[in-house]
Design an enzyme around this catalytic site. Structure first.
Site, PDB file in Angstrom:
ATOM      1  N   GLU A 102       0.987  -1.211  -0.112  1.00 53.38           N
ATOM      2  CA  GLU A 102      -0.122   0.018   0.019  1.00 53.38           C
ATOM      3  C   GLU A 102       1.009   1.160  -0.080  1.00 53.38           C
ATOM      4  O   GLU A 102       2.009   1.051   0.346  1.00 53.38           O
ATOM      5  CB  GLU A 102      -0.915   0.143   1.114  1.00 53.38           C
ATOM      6  N   GLU A 150       4.526  -0.713   1.807  1.00 52.57           N
ATOM      7  CA  GLU A 150       4.625  -0.897   0.199  1.00 52.57           C
ATOM      8  C   GLU A 150       4.560  -2.537   0.061  1.00 52.57           C
ATOM      9  O   GLU A 150       4.547  -2.833  -1.212  1.00 52.57           O
ATOM     10  CB  GLU A 150       5.806  -0.385  -0.078  1.00 52.57           C
TER      11      GLU A 150
END
Length: 356
Positions: free
Chosen positions: A179, A322
């Site tokens: 994300e 991430e």
């Protein structure tokens, strides 16, 4: 809220099945015939058994793995809860697409593809590699009202599931959650607080590294958002809509979609785990398809994993997000698969003492 969207989500949920107990038992028995004391490889053995149950194959392999980075902006950044400005979200999206972020580096090492999805970025982005699934141009400020409508929350979940369907059609067999969204530890903490019953002071962390003063402010913002919106804990979509984010909904859908397609999904850090909690509340059977990669440095992640009932594979003091921790776990997945595929049995190696 249209019946069509509800039906699309329900079709995914209806497809999620319990793991194959028969294959898991066969795998556990086979592991005990290998040239080692029973259970001596610890979590690798548990992981091998889980992967066998998910795939229905005692000796699975995963040649194509995808990290899906869901990106969205958050109106609550207006409250000054992040050490970084909101403009960083679209800038980092372009970094992912150009292969320059930490997750890109680690994914290349692990032999995984990185797919970036614009599900809620505040500005329009154009790039040939971008998966454009924008549900809204950033959420509203949840400290003043609902972050999004319930229909938008549902759309974000379905969009995540449909990304899985597309990538499975291209050959993906395993997923890693990732994300990007400046400020997204704040809605994640709010979601966790509501769905678990923990107080905001117990679950709000430093995120991007805020000061003590800003941390106290962040706790007050989460308390205010919950008080203003009064999310209904028994309805995860209501919670997601009132105090969540588009990328969190997208990741919840990604997890449900992976489970529906019989694919393991590796959960990254705190934000991904908040999405996993939403997915679990929507469909408890989805939990069996989740693999917790690591426990992050974010203070409440250990509590969130406990709430999920998941045991992390690693503890690296990471807090980047991430999908970075999830990608590192791919090496352990490969190790677990190689153990059942390549290791000799006591009988084949001609070694005595294998009887249990």
């Amino acid at each position: 809220m249209t019946d069509t969207i509800v039906n699309r989500l329900n079709r995914y949920i209806a497809t999620i099945k319990p793991l194959s107990v028969e294959v898991q038992n066969e795998t556990a028995a086979y592991l005990d015939t290998l040239t080692k004391p029973p259970g001596s490889l610890g979590k690798l053995e548990s992981l091998a058994i889980q992967l066998a149950g998910i795939t229905g194959n005692m000796k699975p392999s995963f040649t194509q793995k995808s990290v899906v980075v869901m990106a969205g902006d958050h109106g609550v950044c207006e409250e000054g809860i992040s050490a970084f400005p909101a403009e960083v979200t679209p800038q980092m999206v372009m970094n992912f697409l150009n292969g320059g972020a930490a997750v890109n580096v680690l994914a290349r090492q692990a032999g995984a593809d990185v797919h970036c999805v614009d599900i809620g970025v505040a500005i329009e982005l154009n790039h040939e590699k971008l998966m454009s699934r924008n549900v809204g141009r950033g959420t509203a400020n949840m400290a003043k009202g609902p972050a999004m409508t319930k229909e938008a929350a549902l759309e974000s979940v379905v969009a995540g599931a449909e990304v899985v369907a597309e990538l499975v059609s291209r050959g993906t067999q395993m997923f890693v959650t990732g994300e990007m969204g400046i400020g997204n530890t704040t809605p994640s903490a709010a979601i966790f607080s509501v769905l678990s019953g923990y107080q905001p002071s117990e679950v709000v962390g430093r995120g991007t590294g805020v000061t003590d003063e800003r941390l106290l402010h962040k706790i007050r913002v989460v308390e205010q958002a919950i008080q203003v919106n009064r999310p209904y804990a028994a309805d995860p979509l209501d919670v997601l809509a009132k105090v969540g984010g588009y990328e969190i909904g997208g990741l919840a859908g990604l997890i449900l979609g992976a489970a529906a397609h019989g694919c393991p999904v590796i959960i990254d850090g705190f934000i991904s785990s908040a999405a996993a909690l939403v997915a679990k509340c929507i469909c408890p059977d989805a939990l069996s398809y989740m693999i917790a990669s690591h426990v992050s440095h974010e203070q409440a992640h250990v509590l969130l994993l406990k709430e999920l009932g998941l045991q992390p594979m690693l503890q690296m003091d990471m807090r980047l997000g991430e999908g970075t921790g999830g990608v590192l776990c791919l090496h352990l997945v490969e190790a677990a698969c190689r153990i059942v595929n390549e290791m000799a049995t006591f009988e084949s190696a001609g070694i005595s003492g294998g009887a249990v």
